[in-house]
Design a protein around this motif. Structure first.
Motif, PDB file in Angstrom:
ATOM      1  N   LYS A 224      25.678 -15.589  16.760  1.00 53.24           N
ATOM      2  CA  LYS A 224      25.815 -17.039  16.712  1.00 53.24           C
ATOM      3  C   LYS A 224      26.119 -17.584  18.107  1.00 53.24           C
ATOM      4  CE  LYS A 224      28.644 -15.791  13.605  1.00 53.24           C
ATOM      5  NZ  LYS A 224      29.743 -15.620  12.614  1.00 53.24           N
ATOM      6  N   LEU A 225      25.345 -18.591  18.516  1.00 54.12           N
ATOM      7  CA  LEU A 225      25.499 -19.181  19.844  1.00 54.12           C
ATOM      8  C   LEU A 225      25.874 -20.658  19.782  1.00 54.12           C
ATOM      9  CD1 LEU A 225      22.322 -17.587  21.488  1.00 54.12           C
ATOM     10  CD2 LEU A 225      24.671 -16.697  21.502  1.00 54.12           C
ATOM     11  N   GLY A 226      26.488 -21.079  18.676  1.00 55.40           N
ATOM     12  CA  GLY A 226      26.861 -22.476  18.537  1.00 55.40           C
ATOM     13  C   GLY A 226      25.638 -23.371  18.461  1.00 55.40           C
ATOM     14  N   LYS A 227      25.677 -24.498  19.148  1.00 50.79           N
ATOM     15  CA  LYS A 227      24.576 -25.455  19.073  1.00 50.79           C
ATOM     16  C   LYS A 227      23.291 -24.921  19.704  1.00 50.79           C
ATOM     17  CE  LYS A 227      25.951 -27.986  23.254  1.00 50.79           C
ATOM     18  NZ  LYS A 227      26.369 -29.312  23.777  1.00 50.79           N
ATOM     19  N   LYS A 228      23.406 -23.832  20.483  1.00 49.56           N
ATOM     20  CA  LYS A 228      22.211 -23.233  21.084  1.00 49.56           C
ATOM     21  C   LYS A 228      21.381 -22.460  20.062  1.00 49.56           C
ATOM     22  CE  LYS A 228      24.208 -22.776  25.716  1.00 49.56           C
ATOM     23  NZ  LYS A 228      24.569 -21.806  26.801  1.00 49.56           N
ATOM     24  N   GLY A 229      22.002 -22.092  18.916  1.00 48.60           N
ATOM     25  CA  GLY A 229      21.264 -21.377  17.890  1.00 48.60           C
ATOM     26  C   GLY A 229      21.776 -19.976  17.668  1.00 48.60           C
ATOM     27  N   ALA A 230      20.882 -19.002  17.597  1.00 46.50           N
ATOM     28  CA  ALA A 230      21.272 -17.618  17.324  1.00 46.50           C
ATOM     29  C   ALA A 230      20.290 -16.670  17.987  1.00 46.50           C
ATOM     30  CB  ALA A 230      21.319 -17.357  15.824  1.00 46.50           C
ATOM     31  N   TYR A 231      20.806 -15.543  18.443  1.00 44.01           N
ATOM     32  CA  TYR A 231      19.976 -14.497  19.033  1.00 44.01           C
ATOM     33  C   TYR A 231      19.930 -13.327  18.066  1.00 44.01           C
ATOM     34  CZ  TYR A 231      18.000 -11.227  22.373  1.00 44.01           C
ATOM     35  OH  TYR A 231      17.157 -10.340  22.994  1.00 44.01           O
ATOM     36  N   TYR A 232      18.751 -12.774  17.836  1.00 48.54           N
ATOM     37  CA  TYR A 232      18.604 -11.675  16.878  1.00 48.54           C
ATOM     38  C   TYR A 232      17.970 -10.469  17.561  1.00 48.54           C
ATOM     39  CZ  TYR A 232      13.793 -13.407  16.737  1.00 48.54           C
ATOM     40  OH  TYR A 232      12.532 -13.822  17.085  1.00 48.54           O
ATOM     41  N   LEU A 233      18.348  -9.282  17.093  1.00 48.88           N
ATOM     42  CA  LEU A 233      17.849  -8.043  17.673  1.00 48.88           C
ATOM     43  C   LEU A 233      17.881  -6.942  16.630  1.00 48.88           C
ATOM     44  CD1 LEU A 233      17.015  -6.251  20.138  1.00 48.88           C
ATOM     45  CD2 LEU A 233      19.480  -5.923  20.552  1.00 48.88           C
ATOM     46  N   ASN A 234      16.745  -6.284  16.423  1.00 47.35           N
ATOM     47  CA  ASN A 234      16.686  -5.055  15.635  1.00 47.35           C
ATOM     48  C   ASN A 234      15.554  -4.194  16.173  1.00 47.35           C
ATOM     49  OD1 ASN A 234      14.328  -6.170  14.581  1.00 47.35           O
ATOM     50  ND2 ASN A 234      15.174  -6.502  12.525  1.00 47.35           N
ATOM     51  N   ASP A 235      15.143  -3.180  15.435  1.00 43.97           N
ATOM     52  CA  ASP A 235      14.107  -2.276  15.927  1.00 43.97           C
ATOM     53  C   ASP A 235      12.764  -2.971  16.103  1.00 43.97           C
ATOM     54  OD1 ASP A 235      15.726  -0.043  16.096  1.00 43.97           O
ATOM     55  OD2 ASP A 235      15.264   0.649  14.073  1.00 43.97           O
ATOM     56  N   ASP A 236      12.526  -4.016  15.339  1.00 43.68           N
ATOM     57  CA  ASP A 236      11.204  -4.622  15.283  1.00 43.68           C
ATOM     58  C   ASP A 236      11.035  -5.882  16.122  1.00 43.68           C
ATOM     59  OD1 ASP A 236      10.379  -2.686  13.366  1.00 43.68           O
ATOM     60  OD2 ASP A 236      11.411  -3.834  11.807  1.00 43.68           O
ATOM     61  N   ALA A 237      12.116  -6.600  16.372  1.00 42.85           N
ATOM     62  CA  ALA A 237      11.968  -7.885  17.055  1.00 42.85           C
ATOM     63  C   ALA A 237      13.272  -8.307  17.710  1.00 42.85           C
ATOM     64  CB  ALA A 237      11.519  -8.955  16.056  1.00 42.85           C
ATOM     65  N   GLY A 254      34.119 -23.508   9.005  1.00 45.90           N
ATOM     66  CA  GLY A 254      33.266 -23.029   7.926  1.00 45.90           C
ATOM     67  C   GLY A 254      31.807 -22.880   8.301  1.00 45.90           C
ATOM     68  N   ALA A 255      31.435 -23.319   9.513  1.00 44.82           N
ATOM     69  CA  ALA A 255      30.030 -23.232   9.919  1.00 44.82           C
ATOM     70  C   ALA A 255      29.562 -21.786   9.989  1.00 44.82           C
ATOM     71  CB  ALA A 255      29.828 -23.919  11.264  1.00 44.82           C
ATOM     72  N   GLY A 256      30.415 -20.902  10.500  1.00 44.34           N
ATOM     73  CA  GLY A 256      30.046 -19.496  10.597  1.00 44.34           C
ATOM     74  C   GLY A 256      29.849 -18.849   9.238  1.00 44.34           C
ATOM     75  N   ASP A 257      30.660 -19.258   8.272  1.00 47.36           N
ATOM     76  CA  ASP A 257      30.505 -18.733   6.910  1.00 47.36           C
ATOM     77  C   ASP A 257      29.196 -19.226   6.301  1.00 47.36           C
ATOM     78  OD1 ASP A 257      33.083 -17.704   7.295  1.00 47.36           O
ATOM     79  OD2 ASP A 257      34.008 -19.484   6.437  1.00 47.36           O
ATOM     80  N   GLY A 258      28.870 -20.491   6.559  1.00 45.18           N
ATOM     81  CA  GLY A 258      27.598 -21.022   6.104  1.00 45.18           C
ATOM     82  C   GLY A 258      26.430 -20.281   6.738  1.00 45.18           C
ATOM     83  N   PHE A 259      26.573 -19.956   8.022  1.00 46.91           N
ATOM     84  CA  PHE A 259      25.543 -19.185   8.712  1.00 46.91           C
ATOM     85  C   PHE A 259      25.320 -17.847   8.005  1.00 46.91           C
ATOM     86  CE2 PHE A 259      24.221 -16.030  11.832  1.00 46.91           C
ATOM     87  CZ  PHE A 259      23.173 -16.668  12.488  1.00 46.91           C
ATOM     88  N   SER A 260      26.402 -17.158   7.691  1.00 45.06           N
ATOM     89  CA  SER A 260      26.288 -15.862   7.002  1.00 45.06           C
ATOM     90  C   SER A 260      25.577 -16.004   5.668  1.00 45.06           C
ATOM     91  CB  SER A 260      27.680 -15.256   6.792  1.00 45.06           C
ATOM     92  OG  SER A 260      28.310 -14.968   8.025  1.00 45.06           O
ATOM     93  N   ALA A 261      25.942 -17.033   4.910  1.00 50.48           N
ATOM     94  CA  ALA A 261      25.298 -17.252   3.612  1.00 50.48           C
ATOM     95  C   ALA A 261      23.811 -17.513   3.786  1.00 50.48           C
ATOM     96  CB  ALA A 261      25.972 -18.416   2.887  1.00 50.48           C
ATOM     97  N   GLY A 262      23.460 -18.311   4.792  1.00 49.42           N
ATOM     98  CA  GLY A 262      22.053 -18.599   5.033  1.00 49.42           C
ATOM     99  C   GLY A 262      21.270 -17.362   5.415  1.00 49.42           C
ATOM    100  N   VAL A 263      21.841 -16.548   6.295  1.00 57.16           N
ATOM    101  CA  VAL A 263      21.164 -15.320   6.721  1.00 57.16           C
ATOM    102  C   VAL A 263      20.962 -14.379   5.538  1.00 57.16           C
ATOM    103  CG1 VAL A 263      21.461 -13.196   8.049  1.00 57.16           C
ATOM    104  CG2 VAL A 263      21.898 -15.406   9.128  1.00 57.16           C
ATOM    105  N   GLN A 278      17.133 -18.373  11.379  1.00 58.29           N
ATOM    106  CA  GLN A 278      16.834 -19.804  11.396  1.00 58.29           C
ATOM    107  C   GLN A 278      17.467 -20.501  10.191  1.00 58.29           C
ATOM    108  OE1 GLN A 278      12.642 -21.386  10.749  1.00 58.29           O
ATOM    109  NE2 GLN A 278      12.841 -21.526  12.963  1.00 58.29           N
ATOM    110  N   ARG A 279      17.402 -19.860   9.027  1.00 54.11           N
ATOM    111  CA  ARG A 279      18.042 -20.430   7.843  1.00 54.11           C
ATOM    112  C   ARG A 279      19.552 -20.490   8.036  1.00 54.11           C
ATOM    113  NH1 ARG A 279      16.825 -18.420   1.704  1.00 54.11           N
ATOM    114  NH2 ARG A 279      14.784 -19.312   2.233  1.00 54.11           N
TER     115      ARG A 279
END
Length: 317
Positions: A224-237, A254-263, A278-279
């Motif tokens: 989580k990067l706040g208003k900048k969005g989010a950075y993701y990393l795994n084997d594929d992308a 509660g924004a971080g908890d909402g982020f987790s639920a969305g992911v 993104q969700r």
């Protein structure tokens, strides 16, 4: 059950007027807790979610269980403790955008969670186990309870999702760093904030810090990067998904908890890690536009409409 989580939920009191609490005599009460916030967010998105905890056998404990159950979350694994009280906390709005939180949770019922409280078959029936760094900070028995839940999850091939959710007031930095790093090594998916990543590994770019989580054993990192969005990393992308602009920040808690639920809901829907992140950004943005931890959590149709009506740019490698 799709997702099972465990942790402390408390009753939150908020003054009706802004400024220090010494000047108010009217409070509103709500139910709030990181893990139950995630469970409620998932339930609103059509996911079967269960929440495990201990509650005081008091009116506050009954209020919490009734509220969470009323949101469609399974509370069959939340037990009442006749020997301890339900935790409380207060959140005061000092100025627009400036909040201060005070907890009254020492020796609470939830802090007495123990490994024997964890039902192996309950976790075995889930697809994901979600844990945070708050629960192990509450007590040694809570720490052991989290490890037991993770052991059961691994035994039954349940994916372990870990949100560090650092609370520095709960324990010394050196102990927090040691335990949170240990839990990273046990997790399949890690959902840290950039500040938590820097706390654990020192300064660095999102790319560099995400690789350090991967080196510790996590297969997927969504930072989580706040208003900048989010950075993701795994084997594929790997890449950056930008955040969603909002007209007004009413309450950032509660924004971080909402982020987790969305992911998690995205992954359960079969989305790619990029689209799940993104969700998560979208749910987090919707949460901060409403007062309270769970009041802004959307149902699925409202979430999809929110996403469809906003433009965003993505960078992928």
């Amino acid at each position: 059950m799709d997702v099972v989580t465990l942790g402390e939920t408390m009753v939150l009191f908020t003054p009706e007027n802004a400024g220090p609490m010494r000047y108010t005599d009217r409070f509103s009460s709500r139910v709030a807790g990181a893990e139950s916030n995630v469970a409620i967010g998932l339930a609103r998105l059509g996911v079967q979610a269960g929440w495990m905890s201990r509650l005081g056998d008091d009116e506050f404990g009954k209020k919490i269980r009734s509220f969470i159950r009323g949101e469609g979350v399974d509370t069959s694994q939340a037990v009442f403790d006749e020997t301890a009280d339900t935790g409380l906390f207060f959140k005061e709005k000092l100025t627009p955008g400036e909040w201060r939180v005070k907890y009254y949770r020492q020796d609470s019922a939830a802090s007495r969670m123990k490994p024997g409280d964890v039902d192996e078959s309950y976790i075995a029936g889930a697809k994901y186990l979600h844990v945070t760094g708050i629960t192990p900070a509450l007590s040694e028995s809570c720490y052991e309870t989290v490890l037991t839940a993770i052991d059961y999850a691994k035994k039954h091939d349940v994916t372990v999702v870990f949100d560090p959710n650092l609370r520095r007031k709960l324990w010394p930095d050196n102990k927090a760093r040691k335990v949170l790093t240990e839990l990273v090594t046990q997790a399949d998916i890690v959902l840290p904030g950039i500040e938590e990543a820097e706390f654990l590994f020192g300064s660095g770019s999102p790319e560099e810090l995400s690789r350090k989580f991967r080196e510790k054993g996590a297969s997927t990192v969504i930072m989580k990067l706040g208003k900048k969005g989010a950075y993701y990393l795994n084997d594929d992308a790997e890449g950056l998904v930008h955040g969603f602009q909002v007209s007004e920040i009413v309450d950032p808690v509660g924004a971080g908890d909402g982020f987790s639920a969305g992911v998690l809901s995205g992954l359960l829907d079969g989305l790619s890690v990029k689209d799940a992140a993104q969700r998560g950004n979208a749910v987090g943005a919707m949460v901060i536009m409403a007062a309270g931890d769970v009041e802004g959590l959307p149902e699925k149709d409202r979430l999809l409409n929110f996403m469809d009506n906003r433009t965003r740019g993505d960078v992928e490698r």
